[in-house]
Write a protein that holds these residues in place. Structure first.
Motif, PDB file in Angstrom:
ATOM      1  N   ALA A   1      25.012 -37.546  33.357  1.00  0.00           N
ATOM      2  CA  ALA A   1      25.003 -36.165  32.853  1.00  0.00           C
ATOM      3  C   ALA A   1      25.983 -36.013  31.682  1.00  0.00           C
ATOM      4  O   ALA A   1      25.737 -35.250  30.746  1.00  0.00           O
ATOM      5  N   THR A   2      27.085 -36.741  31.738  1.00  0.00           N
ATOM      6  CA  THR A   2      28.037 -36.702  30.625  1.00  0.00           C
ATOM      7  C   THR A   2      27.446 -37.391  29.401  1.00  0.00           C
ATOM      8  O   THR A   2      27.479 -36.845  28.296  1.00  0.00           O
TER       9      THR A   2
ATOM     10  N   VAL B   1      31.955 -34.518  21.138  1.00  0.00           N
ATOM     11  CA  VAL B   1      32.277 -35.953  21.100  1.00  0.00           C
ATOM     12  C   VAL B   1      33.284 -36.239  19.983  1.00  0.00           C
ATOM     13  O   VAL B   1      34.485 -36.252  20.218  1.00  0.00           O
TER      14      VAL B   1
ATOM     15  N   PHE C   1      38.855 -46.630  32.066  1.00  0.00           N
ATOM     16  CA  PHE C   1      37.858 -45.564  32.018  1.00  0.00           C
ATOM     17  C   PHE C   1      36.665 -45.953  32.871  1.00  0.00           C
ATOM     18  O   PHE C   1      36.099 -47.043  32.714  1.00  0.00           O
TER      19      PHE C   1
ATOM     20  N   SER D   1      39.771 -38.621  25.555  1.00  0.00           N
ATOM     21  CA  SER D   1      40.118 -39.934  26.111  1.00  0.00           C
ATOM     22  C   SER D   1      41.217 -40.599  25.276  1.00  0.00           C
ATOM     23  O   SER D   1      42.070 -41.319  25.800  1.00  0.00           O
TER      24      SER D   1
ATOM     25  N   ILE E   1      34.876 -43.419  25.658  1.00  0.00           N
ATOM     26  CA  ILE E   1      34.844 -42.015  25.234  1.00  0.00           C
ATOM     27  C   ILE E   1      34.457 -41.100  26.386  1.00  0.00           C
ATOM     28  O   ILE E   1      35.076 -40.065  26.616  1.00  0.00           O
ATOM     29  N   ASN E   2      33.408 -41.473  27.096  1.00  0.00           N
ATOM     30  CA  ASN E   2      32.824 -40.568  28.083  1.00  0.00           C
ATOM     31  C   ASN E   2      33.292 -40.799  29.516  1.00  0.00           C
ATOM     32  O   ASN E   2      33.122 -39.926  30.367  1.00  0.00           O
ATOM     33  N   GLY E   3      33.834 -41.981  29.792  1.00  0.00           N
ATOM     34  CA  GLY E   3      34.261 -42.270  31.155  1.00  0.00           C
ATOM     35  C   GLY E   3      35.503 -41.479  31.542  1.00  0.00           C
ATOM     36  O   GLY E   3      36.295 -41.091  30.684  1.00  0.00           O
ATOM     37  N   SER E   4      35.691 -41.287  32.824  1.00  0.00           N
ATOM     38  CA  SER E   4      36.865 -40.554  33.296  1.00  0.00           C
ATOM     39  C   SER E   4      38.066 -41.507  33.336  1.00  0.00           C
ATOM     40  O   SER E   4      37.963 -42.616  33.841  1.00  0.00           O
TER      41      SER E   4
ATOM     42  N   ASP F   1      24.394 -37.767  28.659  1.00  0.00           N
ATOM     43  CA  ASP F   1      23.259 -37.010  28.119  1.00  0.00           C
ATOM     44  C   ASP F   1      23.700 -35.855  27.236  1.00  0.00           C
ATOM     45  O   ASP F   1      23.050 -35.538  26.250  1.00  0.00           O
ATOM     46  N   GLN F   2      24.804 -35.199  27.607  1.00  0.00           N
ATOM     47  CA  GLN F   2      25.211 -34.073  26.762  1.00  0.00           C
ATOM     48  C   GLN F   2      26.226 -34.489  25.710  1.00  0.00           C
ATOM     49  O   GLN F   2      26.577 -33.687  24.856  1.00  0.00           O
ATOM     50  N   ALA F   3      26.677 -35.724  25.779  1.00  0.00           N
ATOM     51  CA  ALA F   3      27.579 -36.227  24.745  1.00  0.00           C
ATOM     52  C   ALA F   3      26.737 -36.980  23.708  1.00  0.00           C
ATOM     53  O   ALA F   3      26.020 -36.367  22.929  1.00  0.00           O
ATOM     54  N   CYS F   4      26.749 -38.305  23.746  1.00  0.00           N
ATOM     55  CA  CYS F   4      26.076 -39.108  22.718  1.00  0.00           C
ATOM     56  C   CYS F   4      24.588 -38.827  22.613  1.00  0.00           C
ATOM     57  O   CYS F   4      24.014 -38.756  21.530  1.00  0.00           O
TER      58      CYS F   4
ATOM     59  N   GLU G   1      29.303 -40.846  33.863  1.00  0.00           N
ATOM     60  CA  GLU G   1      28.172 -40.236  34.563  1.00  0.00           C
ATOM     61  C   GLU G   1      27.024 -40.024  33.576  1.00  0.00           C
ATOM     62  O   GLU G   1      27.260 -39.727  32.395  1.00  0.00           O
TER      63      GLU G   1
ATOM     64  N   HIS H   1      28.302 -28.900  34.743  1.00  0.00           N
ATOM     65  CA  HIS H   1      28.779 -30.279  34.814  1.00  0.00           C
ATOM     66  C   HIS H   1      29.981 -30.472  33.883  1.00  0.00           C
ATOM     67  O   HIS H   1      30.978 -31.110  34.257  1.00  0.00           O
TER      68      HIS H   1
END
Lengths: 526, 526, 526
Positions: free
Chosen positions: A195-196, C495, A189, C504, A176-179, A198-201, A193, C423
């Protein structure tokens, strides 16, 4: 105090007169507001503010007027723990051994932000006080010990670790969060990061706070030093705090009003329970309960403790069924207050991959299914029963919940509703199992990298397109159907909004994907 | 009565004094609330409760405080049919020949739950009374005869049979509610379980109630017998009741407050009109009308009968345009009350597969299109005109609706809006026809089982993946566009939220599916 | 005045008495309401209505009671520009050189609808007055000159031209609004009808008004002539008016109450900012700010000018951060009022295809990216820097915004939040670039018609299925993630609701599409 614009309209002259009268009597309206929330207590003298808090207010009232005004209008400002301890058992909100020094003053800036300073990494010297920014459940527990203990036993307080410490969920987070990036024609993916994450899940699950240094900043008082805290700001319900405690009371009790009215409103829970994974708020808003709340709830009394069914409110909010102390019109207890919200929950509706009996321990990383994975069920739906509530425990929890229902519904209604609800659990688990059959076939045929250990296996379970069709089915649609069933309404949520229409559509799409790949294989091998 | 927390804040001392005064005068606040909703009537003595109802209250007030408190605060508790009949024509809410025995008492437990007992299968002896749990429209019609007659002519009262008795819709229900399973590589959907149907489609459409036996249950009064009712609980608008009547007034007028304030709020309609199939509430909430309601509506008077445009409210809720008796500030009628809500609807926006002129009869199972299917239009869009409102009838209905618009909009505004609206009906039907062309080609090529009678045909129209892309297009996106157009706003709903962006995306996806299968066929036949 | 139903309940007798008293004193409540919104001004005599407006009201009060009642309850009816000009600078809402004739009368029908008649094409003779239906920003600017000038510099006032005048956006509109049709096995979208465009994109962006003729209509006064206006009705924020001015103040200040309470509510912005392209309202509603507003906001004072942080409201609405004049409890300015809402916005979150520094000029059709396209970034993400705010300007805007945050948050909170936010901009732009890589490969391989000039290129960028998967990614999901980050909350929006899960997933789906087409090509070329 907030001006009452409604009132202004009808009583303009009378109001001005009365305000003048109150002014003459030297009564500030602000503390009266809090007293009036509990009209059984005669107004006495305003609560004493501690000298330390007075010092805080000296600067911060003008720098951060919003914080200070919200606090001024709060119960914390208007009363003291000592007064709270004198109330009757049903009315009391403080408990445990409130430390001596906190008893006779209002609960102000210093009482919380200097409490237990030695326990908090990164607490810092600030005008002669040792201060910490992130107040923790253990700080709040000084006065609210019972709630603090209950919350520690609640799976929500472990929300950070339960996610961060589960390697299967780690795969999902990476997908979900990886680039995304292409490598030799294949999509993968990257490790997300922080920072991602932390503000996502971890926005809802809570971040892990840590002190990484000190910064010097120019302030109205000249240069001052402040700690640099990684993971800050965050109000997630399972935050790992700088004193090692888990959770953030401010997730639901927003600083600095800590309003019970707000905590009892359904909007509080919505902040984290609103995606299609846990569409609690949306289902509630579309239910009979939610429509009554929306249409009539503005006239309810959200501040009474205890909370009287039928008199203070006529349809439950989230808190009424899951948290609050409820009484009937004769003062008898309908439901006890609990901050271990799963106390009354027999089933955990959230599919992982299947809805399952509620885990017994708040730390869910200890769970292992039959395949050795940290999941509450096998991929074919068999429960990891050793870690989950058994039938007797589920029955006990169901009865605890149904006690609240009885206040407004008769036995046949409740029984019929409960059968519908448990049917939906079985129905959606069965459908999930059938869709997982298709997924397993895709994995078995090597058309996607599955969970196995063979060649071409052992990949991330969630990063390929057919895997996403599969996870849509159980994570969004089966969940939505179950929540709609649990809340006795929101029929559309269980069908066209995010329900059975979409669950069966996912089955069709996943099968179509498989069929097409097979046709293609056949085409290549004539 | 619900404490008025707003008021508490400003008038704490005055309030306590006034409450004391009222207490001294022996005036209960609760019945006064209802009187005050109609300030033109001077408070008289409280309404008499019947001895039978008093007996009900004796036990149920403590068992089900929520039910009893809600009723206590209601108009039903505060007045009597006899008083209601004395009001002026515009204010009157009861009509028809109210039976003699019901006239002089408040409308309490016994008045509804023992009414017409002999007509209700499964009514049971309960402490000397013959009682039924599921009150029906015919029971309500004893006092509200006009509304009952109008509702019987409303397509909504036939919602159960119109769904259950239509074999095409039966296919759709199977594809949505049935459990998916693989058989020889092909996916199909099993016949749905009744429990699934009941909490899915029939949650809103209404279940068919039937008595299947008797159960003995332990109560506070000792052992008692109760009927077992299949399909219960349910509040669906087309419920088939145990007295044979169709509908549930409680779908919109929630028990036991039966609050007109609630019924007039848009949240009432939301319970069933919120999926993407009928996104009425969401479109309203995003419209100019909805934003005014959300921002200013808490100060409106939702209880006045008749309802004065501009004075009681400044933007319509659902009820204002579709149900309520509206007057202007001089008391002239703007719109008559109707419970046949389609009275003012020229077009039925709900695509089956196409938006169509409103059916003339509430029983829509009698409709046959040119292909003999029970649908209001052929698959290519030609209307089954014999069963639908003709141009003259549509014009009459449009004018009836526009009369309400005139209260706040000038002729050129209304004319322009109506042209937009009817353009959207034509536009979306045309686009649906073009997408159906692609679907027909898929069926014709045997790539999915279509409606035909040839070999490989005659399958379920909705269970294969391309068929779901097709139904997304007209059931969700074309519908959403039309509702957005009808309610003059919610522009985004007609484009990015669920509108034209998605309708055209469905066209692209369906074409892409077809193209890919054709490429595959070509690859196999070099 | 709207009856205050809340009040009725608690003070029925007292209320009747007080209403009687006010009646006796000859005080209409309606104008008092407006005075009371600013209790610092002692009630004086009601505002004088101009003879021309009195003439309008003579007929229109009974034809359009809703319009007239809304106006009667408004500040426009209750005061005059002259009185407004006498207020202190912070309280003042009128500015500039109010024309002499408008100063001493209330702002009624005639003041707006006959203003600057000679400038408006299609203004028409109506009972001796030269009237125009569509009031323009230049009309409002007679009294509100400062706001009018700010709004003209706001990108929103150019919303019509910025869309209609950009050929790339024209392609997107065609792919969304055009009718799909098959031609030789290929799907394409026809040139959209103007009526479709007007109720789709231009519903919010604003239509271009033009006079196309005259119609004679039967009225209560006999036959009358009215202009036929193409593009009417419309309240879009960038409407091209018949006096050539751009915009519609009524987009946010709904006629005819022009209520500041409504304009400050988040529901106002929702009307256009609610699709997944700009999910501002939904993110707000799920944020900490939004939950406080929903739970406690009904007690706030939305009418005070200036607006005092912490006292009038305890969490920001959209207006608080982007528009309103805010002061602290000591009356010091926290934020100045602006109707150039991007004054405080460093980044434009709306992806085209990438989030980008805010454009410097409100006319964005002048922008050219490195490829010569009218987009703020190249397809690989490089900004068209010459047309966009540079680092210094972004820093200035960020600081302007953060000044409001400071009212309730400390420096470390704000800094941490801002880092999260920036970010998310970088993260989502990076992910968009990687997904665009896949799209570019699809174009390069000729599997879809791309933006190039070679053979098989130069097609619409948005009309083929893979292109729609690509546009979902940046238009819906990357945007949603950024808005969720900007508003410090609504974690789920970033998310599972419309965020990283879906971004994603789009990457996976697009890659799956490419892979399948490549497999197919390989199958054909053994």
């Amino acid at each position: 105090m907030l001006p009452n614009s409604t009132l202004h309209k009808a009583f303009p002259v009378a109001l001005l007169g009365l305000i003048g009268l109150f002014g003459f009597l030297g009564l500030a309206l602000s503390p009266m507001e809090a007293w009036c929330q509990t009209p059984d207590v005669a107004p006495t003298s305003p609560a004493t503010t501690s000298p330390a808090t007075e010092e805080c207010l000296g600067c911060h009232a003008s720098i951060h007027p919003g914080i200070v005004e919200a606090w001024q209008a709060s119960r914390h400002a208007a009363t003291t723990p000592a007064r709270g301890l004198k109330r009757s058992e049903l009315e009391r909100r403080v408990n445990g051994a409130v430390p001596e020094g906190l008893r006779e003053v209002s609960v102000g800036c210093a009482e919380c932000h200097t409490a237990r300073a030695e326990k908090h990494a990164g607490s810092f010297e600030h005008n002669g006080y040792q201060v910490h920014a992130a107040v923790s459940p253990d700080d709040c527990g000084l006065c609210h010990g019972e709630e603090r203990r209950q919350f520690a036993a609640n799976v929500m307080s472990h929300a950070h670790g339960n996610l961060a410490g589960n390697p299967v969920f780690g795969q999902l987070m990476q997908a979900i969060n990886g680039s995304p990036h292409l490598k030799e024609g294949k999509l993968s993916f990257a490790e997300p990061e922080q920072a991602t994450q932390d503000q996502a899940c971890f926005s809802c699950h809570g971040t892990r706070l840590s002190v990484t240094g000190t910064v010097t900043r120019e302030t109205v008082q000249g240069e001052m030093d402040f700690p640099i805290i990684k993971g800050w700001p965050n109000r997630g319900v399972g935050r790992v705090n700088l004193d090692g405690s888990l959770g953030a009371c401010s997730a639901c009790h927003t600083r600095h009003a800590f309003s019970i009215k707000e905590a009892r409103s359904p909007y509080t829970c919505k902040e984290c329970h609103e995606g299609p994974d846990v569409p609690v708020y949306y289902v509630y808003a579309a239910s009979a309960h939610g429509k009554i709340h929306a249409a009539l709830g503005k006239d309810w009394n959200y501040e009474a403790v205890p909370w009287t069914v039928g008199r203070d409110f006529t349809a439950p909010t989230c808190a009424a069924c899951h948290v609050s102390l409820l009484v009937d019109t004769e003062g008898s207890i309908v439901a006890k207050r609990t901050h271990r919200m799963n106390d009354r929950l027999a089933w955990r509706l959230f599919g992982l991959v299947y809805a399952h009996p509620h885990p017994l321990k708040p730390d869910t990383t200890i769970i292992r299914n039959g395949q050795g994975l940290p999941l509450p069920a096998d991929l074919d739906g068999k429960f990891a029963a050793n870690f989950l509530a058994d039938a007797a425990e589920r029955d006990r929890r169901a009865k605890a919940m149904q006690q609240s229902c009885t206040a407004c519904h008769d036995s046949s209604w409740i029984k019929g509703h409960w059968e519908h609800f448990e049917h939906a659990v079985r129905e959606t688990n069965e459908k999930t199992a059938r869709i997982t059959d298709i997924m397993q076939e895709i994995w078995a045929k090597g058309l996607a990298q599955g969970p196995g250990k063979g060649p071409g296996q052992g990949g991330n379970l969630f990063d390929e397109y057919p895997e996403r069709i599969w996870s849509d089915a159980w994570l969004f649609y089966a969940n939505s159907i179950r929540y709609a069933a649990a809340m006795a309404g929101g029929g559309d949520y269980g069908v066209f909004e995010k329900g059975r229409y979409h669950l069966s559509r996912s089955a069709s799409e996943l099968h179509d994907w498989l069929e097409l790949r097979q046709l293609l294989t056949n085409a290549k091998e004539p």
